[in-house]
Design a protein around this motif. Sequence first.
Motif, short mmCIF file in Angstrom:
data_model
loop_
_atom_site.label_atom_id
_atom_site.label_comp_id
_atom_site.label_asym_id
_atom_site.label_seq_id
_atom_site.Cartn_x
_atom_site.Cartn_y
_atom_site.Cartn_z
N LEU A 190 0.82 -1.21 0.00
CA LEU A 190 0.00 0.00 0.00
C LEU A 190 0.86 1.26 0.00
N GLN A 245 -5.00 -0.49 -4.86
CA GLN A 245 -4.96 -0.22 -3.43
C GLN A 245 -6.14 -0.89 -2.71
N SER A 249 -5.93 -3.84 0.08
CA SER A 249 -6.57 -3.64 1.38
C SER A 249 -7.63 -4.71 1.64
N GLY A 304 -7.98 -2.48 8.40
CA GLY A 304 -8.31 -1.57 7.30
C GLY A 304 -7.59 -0.25 7.38
N GLN A 307 -4.35 0.82 5.16
CA GLN A 307 -4.37 1.56 3.89
C GLN A 307 -4.30 3.06 4.14
#
Length: 597
Positions: A190, A245, A249, A304, A307
């Motif tokens: 990321l 991305q 994620s 989460g 990211q």
Amino acid sequence: MQNPSQDKTNWMLYKRLLGYLKDYLKIFAIAVVSMLIVAATMPAFGYLLKPLINEGFVDKNMQRMTWLPLAIVGLFLVRGIFNFVNEYCTTYLSGHLVHRIRSEMFEKMMHLPSNYFSSHSSGRILSRILNDAGLITEAGFNVITVIAKDGVSVLGLLGLLFYLDWKLTLITFAILPILAVSIRLVSRRLRHLSQINQTYLGKMMQVLNETINGVRVVKVYGGKQYETIRFQNTSSSVRRNSVKQAAASAIGTGFTQLMASVALALIIYIAAKQAASSSFSAGDFMAFLSSMIMLFDPIKRMTGVVQSLQRGMAAAESVFAFLDEPEETDSGLQVLTEKPANIEFDNVVYQYEGAERYSLNGINLTVPTGKVVALVGASGSGKTTLANMLPRFFDPTEGQIRIGGTDIREFTVDSLREQMALVSQDVVLFNGTVASNIAYGRINKASEADIIRAAKAANAWSFIQDMPEGLQTEIGENGLKLSGGQRQRLAIARAILKDAPVLILDEATSALDNESERLVQAALENLMHNRTTIVIAHRLSTIEKADNIVVMHEGRIIEQGTHAELLAKGGRYADLHNLQFAFDQEDPDRAATAAAT
């Protein structure tokens, strides 16, 4: 695995970010305390489930049931109040952080050297200030909020699980090493994608900026399809990167949830077997199961947030790299007086970065106080570069520029530029009123009478009077509502109002028709009286009265003298003059073009 140097970089970035909090420590403390209280309500709710099930549904103890529902309502009331306090404080702090960083970046931009803007696209600079500064909050308070609030919730729930049944809880810990490895891998991916995305966003903003500024050229030359394709290609790159991305994620989050579900399945199976014995009551099972389920959301958010963290850290790297750019050199300690003495260029050499040849090569020139020196020659001969040396937009690669015998680098940049006024062929106006553009640099210091006098001297007052609101008429971005000649005359009025002792006129009459040129030239001649003036001109008729005409070619001075002396020499200047005079008889516009080439 993430290398130690990257961890060190992350720590340095966070340390620098936290430095912005020193003025808001009380608010930050309130936000943190609120987070902790909100986080503590989750395991507290899980704990209340045990007596709620055992006393209410198993033992039918209605006396206990009278206060347990009220306790739950009170618990969520406390949670709601402190969640509001937390959200308000973190939003307040995030807003101040972004505002402060953007302000610092804008101020930094004002102090960057001119060559920085030559080597960096305006779109990337805009993206850094507008986009990257905003993304920093994701590496700051948003991540802090999630990690602090959800981290405490996870710890509290794990503590409750241990209290209820430590053997079952150990199953949860079995998946933690696996989750740690997956989070590390996703983080590296990321961070890389976020850095690429910022570059793409800068390119997209660059295309937008160029198309908006050049919309008339785009339409006339049929570039609509080309610019549309260029924008779509850049936008498509942003889209593809965003999908990558999101995919990275989602894989990380999905894997985390899969591991958690495996652990939950094992726990349910083992708990069901234990439920047969009296040592594990229905309330214990319900409290344990609910607490285990409640772990999912904070763990999901903490996974989460990777990211957001990596996107924010990449933005922080970009922002701090910009803030750490070297500023234009201003080591001077002397203040230039109001009446500068002779200007001397002593063996001045300059080479643009990456250029194959010198733009200026051994320039020796004296500009006496109160005199007019004109620079002529073909495009690319070094005239504008030489003039830009005086206000220190560039410093010489070799040699010196002196005023009154003192190297201009000994003067402070502000005091040096305070004594100068500039009118260039690329007129720059601002999205405001006619009056604010003329009074730029002297806003709140110039009276309306001063502005009108400057407008009259620049032959601009007549068209200003015809405008709907006169001096208060909005002229649009870069004066798009004005003609080229009107824009030029406003720029000249701005220089006249400044009344600086040193004037730099770079094609100051290039956009005027013959009648306006004659009137403005007369105004400039009055303005240049007893002022040190450097004039760059392609139209030779505008500089015939100059005290010294300097003819340049490929970065060198090949001849200089008065108009009459240079004509008598029969050199380069005489050739340019004769060619332009011949064309003037046929087409004045063609004459100016020929002189420029």
